[in-house]
Design a protein around this motif. Structure first.
Motif, PDB file in Angstrom:
ATOM      1  N   LEU A   1      60.246  53.351  62.474  1.00  0.00           N
ATOM      2  CA  LEU A   1      59.897  53.973  61.203  1.00  0.00           C
ATOM      3  C   LEU A   1      60.904  53.518  60.159  1.00  0.00           C
ATOM      4  O   LEU A   1      62.002  53.054  60.486  1.00  0.00           O
ATOM      5  CB  LEU A   1      59.859  55.504  61.314  1.00  0.00           C
ATOM      6  CG  LEU A   1      61.141  56.256  61.686  1.00  0.00           C
ATOM      7  CD1 LEU A   1      62.105  56.430  60.501  1.00  0.00           C
ATOM      8  CD2 LEU A   1      60.789  57.631  62.234  1.00  0.00           C
ATOM      9  N   THR A   2      60.519  53.665  58.904  1.00  0.00           N
ATOM     10  CA  THR A   2      61.430  53.398  57.792  1.00  0.00           C
ATOM     11  C   THR A   2      61.424  54.617  56.883  1.00  0.00           C
ATOM     12  O   THR A   2      60.356  55.100  56.479  1.00  0.00           O
ATOM     13  CB  THR A   2      61.012  52.154  57.001  1.00  0.00           C
ATOM     14  OG1 THR A   2      61.093  51.010  57.857  1.00  0.00           O
ATOM     15  CG2 THR A   2      61.936  51.942  55.805  1.00  0.00           C
ATOM     16  N   ALA A   3      62.625  55.121  56.596  1.00  0.00           N
ATOM     17  CA  ALA A   3      62.764  56.333  55.789  1.00  0.00           C
ATOM     18  C   ALA A   3      63.493  56.024  54.490  1.00  0.00           C
ATOM     19  O   ALA A   3      64.352  55.133  54.428  1.00  0.00           O
ATOM     20  CB  ALA A   3      63.524  57.398  56.573  1.00  0.00           C
ATOM     21  N   LEU A   4      63.164  56.767  53.428  1.00  0.00           N
ATOM     22  CA  LEU A   4      63.782  56.578  52.120  1.00  0.00           C
ATOM     23  C   LEU A   4      65.047  57.424  52.023  1.00  0.00           C
ATOM     24  O   LEU A   4      65.100  58.459  51.341  1.00  0.00           O
ATOM     25  CB  LEU A   4      62.796  56.950  51.007  1.00  0.00           C
ATOM     26  CG  LEU A   4      61.454  56.211  51.001  1.00  0.00           C
ATOM     27  CD1 LEU A   4      60.631  56.591  49.790  1.00  0.00           C
ATOM     28  CD2 LEU A   4      61.661  54.708  51.063  1.00  0.00           C
ATOM     29  N   CYS A   5      66.070  56.971  52.760  1.00  0.00           N
ATOM     30  CA  CYS A   5      67.343  57.690  52.761  1.00  0.00           C
ATOM     31  C   CYS A   5      68.432  56.779  53.313  1.00  0.00           C
ATOM     32  O   CYS A   5      68.163  55.681  53.797  1.00  0.00           O
ATOM     33  CB  CYS A   5      67.249  58.964  53.598  1.00  0.00           C
ATOM     34  SG  CYS A   5      66.954  58.665  55.366  1.00  0.00           S
TER      35      CYS A   5
ATOM     36  N   ASP B   1      65.317  50.482  44.100  1.00  0.00           N
ATOM     37  CA  ASP B   1      64.959  51.887  43.910  1.00  0.00           C
ATOM     38  C   ASP B   1      65.685  52.830  44.873  1.00  0.00           C
ATOM     39  O   ASP B   1      65.343  54.000  44.991  1.00  0.00           O
ATOM     40  CB  ASP B   1      63.438  52.073  44.058  1.00  0.00           C
ATOM     41  CG  ASP B   1      62.935  51.653  45.435  1.00  0.00           C
ATOM     42  OD1 ASP B   1      63.708  51.015  46.189  1.00  0.00           O
ATOM     43  OD2 ASP B   1      61.775  51.952  45.773  1.00  0.00           O
ATOM     44  N   GLY B   2      66.681  52.322  45.578  1.00  0.00           N
ATOM     45  CA  GLY B   2      67.473  53.184  46.442  1.00  0.00           C
ATOM     46  C   GLY B   2      67.560  52.707  47.883  1.00  0.00           C
ATOM     47  O   GLY B   2      67.088  51.628  48.234  1.00  0.00           O
ATOM     48  N   TRP B   3      68.168  53.558  48.715  1.00  0.00           N
ATOM     49  CA  TRP B   3      68.404  53.214  50.108  1.00  0.00           C
ATOM     50  C   TRP B   3      67.167  53.443  50.970  1.00  0.00           C
ATOM     51  O   TRP B   3      66.375  54.345  50.719  1.00  0.00           O
ATOM     52  CB  TRP B   3      69.547  54.064  50.668  1.00  0.00           C
ATOM     53  CG  TRP B   3      70.895  53.633  50.207  1.00  0.00           C
ATOM     54  CD1 TRP B   3      71.598  54.147  49.154  1.00  0.00           C
ATOM     55  CD2 TRP B   3      71.707  52.611  50.774  1.00  0.00           C
ATOM     56  NE1 TRP B   3      72.805  53.502  49.018  1.00  0.00           N
ATOM     57  CE2 TRP B   3      72.898  52.553  50.011  1.00  0.00           C
ATOM     58  CE3 TRP B   3      71.548  51.736  51.841  1.00  0.00           C
ATOM     59  CZ2 TRP B   3      73.921  51.657  50.293  1.00  0.00           C
ATOM     60  CZ3 TRP B   3      72.567  50.850  52.129  1.00  0.00           C
ATOM     61  CH2 TRP B   3      73.728  50.806  51.366  1.00  0.00           C
ATOM     62  N   ARG B   4      67.064  52.606  52.009  1.00  0.00           N
ATOM     63  CA  ARG B   4      66.086  52.823  53.068  1.00  0.00           C
ATOM     64  C   ARG B   4      66.777  52.546  54.400  1.00  0.00           C
ATOM     65  O   ARG B   4      67.736  51.783  54.456  1.00  0.00           O
ATOM     66  CB  ARG B   4      64.877  51.896  52.918  1.00  0.00           C
ATOM     67  CG  ARG B   4      64.096  52.119  51.638  1.00  0.00           C
ATOM     68  CD  ARG B   4      62.898  51.197  51.554  1.00  0.00           C
ATOM     69  NE  ARG B   4      62.329  51.204  50.209  1.00  0.00           N
ATOM     70  CZ  ARG B   4      61.297  50.482  49.831  1.00  0.00           C
ATOM     71  NH1 ARG B   4      60.701  49.670  50.687  1.00  0.00           N
ATOM     72  NH2 ARG B   4      60.839  50.554  48.596  1.00  0.00           N
TER      73      ARG B   4
END
Length: 250
Positions: A178-182, A209-212
């Motif tokens: 999985l890939t999470a936006l954090c 747009d941020g970390w993943r």
């Protein structure tokens, strides 16, 4: 007996100085994957006898090691692998292997001397590996250390034959990603709870747009792999972190 640990050793000054590229890593990892196994380590080192000996000894010190070594078994002065294998794994001597001697003489006739015949000087207890291209023999020791030419067209068929004998059946490996936006530190508490039978990895990446973070878990136990994977999903949902069931680590 513990699960085998597979290693690649590439004797390759030419790779390190970028005169040629490595073609062994991708091949061996894919061949192992087809059998439900994975690589534990890959080494590309220069043609340095002391370093070759030390690296072979390190690999041999691991639990249940299987080594695929490429390069350095020819007859030129920079072909050190035969001698280094003898030092690292046997008594350091290179007696004439009579079967190898016969093959070389039959293949080359009088041209076997004075140099190609050196390839028949092998460590004590060596068993020959068939070379499908030019018949010049490669060799193995203790049915777990396999020393082959650096040429992929010669060595890769050898690897396939070796794996078919070592691993006649496929062992299923169940993987979930999985890939999470954090950031990955949001999931450390789950990582610390992973069972030892589960292989897991955490690969962070910074986008505009941020970390993943991409999480991968795998196990030969299907139920255990699903259970471990669900632990990540549970914490992401509890923290209301957006995620998707795909791998965006590349």
């Amino acid at each position: 007996m513990s699960e085998p640990k597979f290693f690649i050793l590439i004797i390759g000054t030419e790779i390190l100085n970028r005169r040629r590229t490595d073609k062994h890593f991708d091949f061996v990892t894919l061949a192992l994957e087809k059998k439900g196994h994975k690589l534990s380590g890959s080494f590309i080192i220069e043609d340095d006898p002391a370093l070759i000996v030390q690296t072979i000894k390190f690999i041999a010190s691991q639990p249940n090691p299987i080594l695929f070594s490429f390069g350095g078994i020819g007859s030129t002065p920079d072909d050190y692998t035969r001698k280094c294998a003898a030092i690292a794994l046997k008594d350091g001597h290179l007696p004439i292997h009579q079967e190898a001697k016969k093959i070389i003489e039959e293949k080359l006739g009088s041209d076997a001397y004075p140099y190609p015949i050196r390839m028949a000087e092998l460590p004590k207890g060596a068993k020959l590996l068939d070379n499908p291209v030019n018949k010049m023999p490669a060799f193995s020791l203790d049915e777990r250390y396999f020393f082959m030419p650096g040429f992929p067209e010669m060595s890769h068929p050898m690897v396939e034959e070796i794996l078919e004998k070592l691993l006649p059946g496929k062992k299923e490996y169940y993987r979930h990603t999985l890939t999470a936006l954090c950031k990955e530190n949001e999931l450390i508490e789950v990582m610390e709870k992973m069972p030892k039978e589960v292989e897991f990895s955490s690969l962070p990446k910074l986008y505009s747009d941020g970390w993943r973070v991409s999480i991968s878990v795998a196990s030969h136990d299907e139920a255990l792999s699903l259970q471990a994977f669900q632990m990540y999903i549970d914490i992401l949902e509890a923290k209301k972190i957006v995620y998707g069931l795909q791998d965006e680590s590349n």
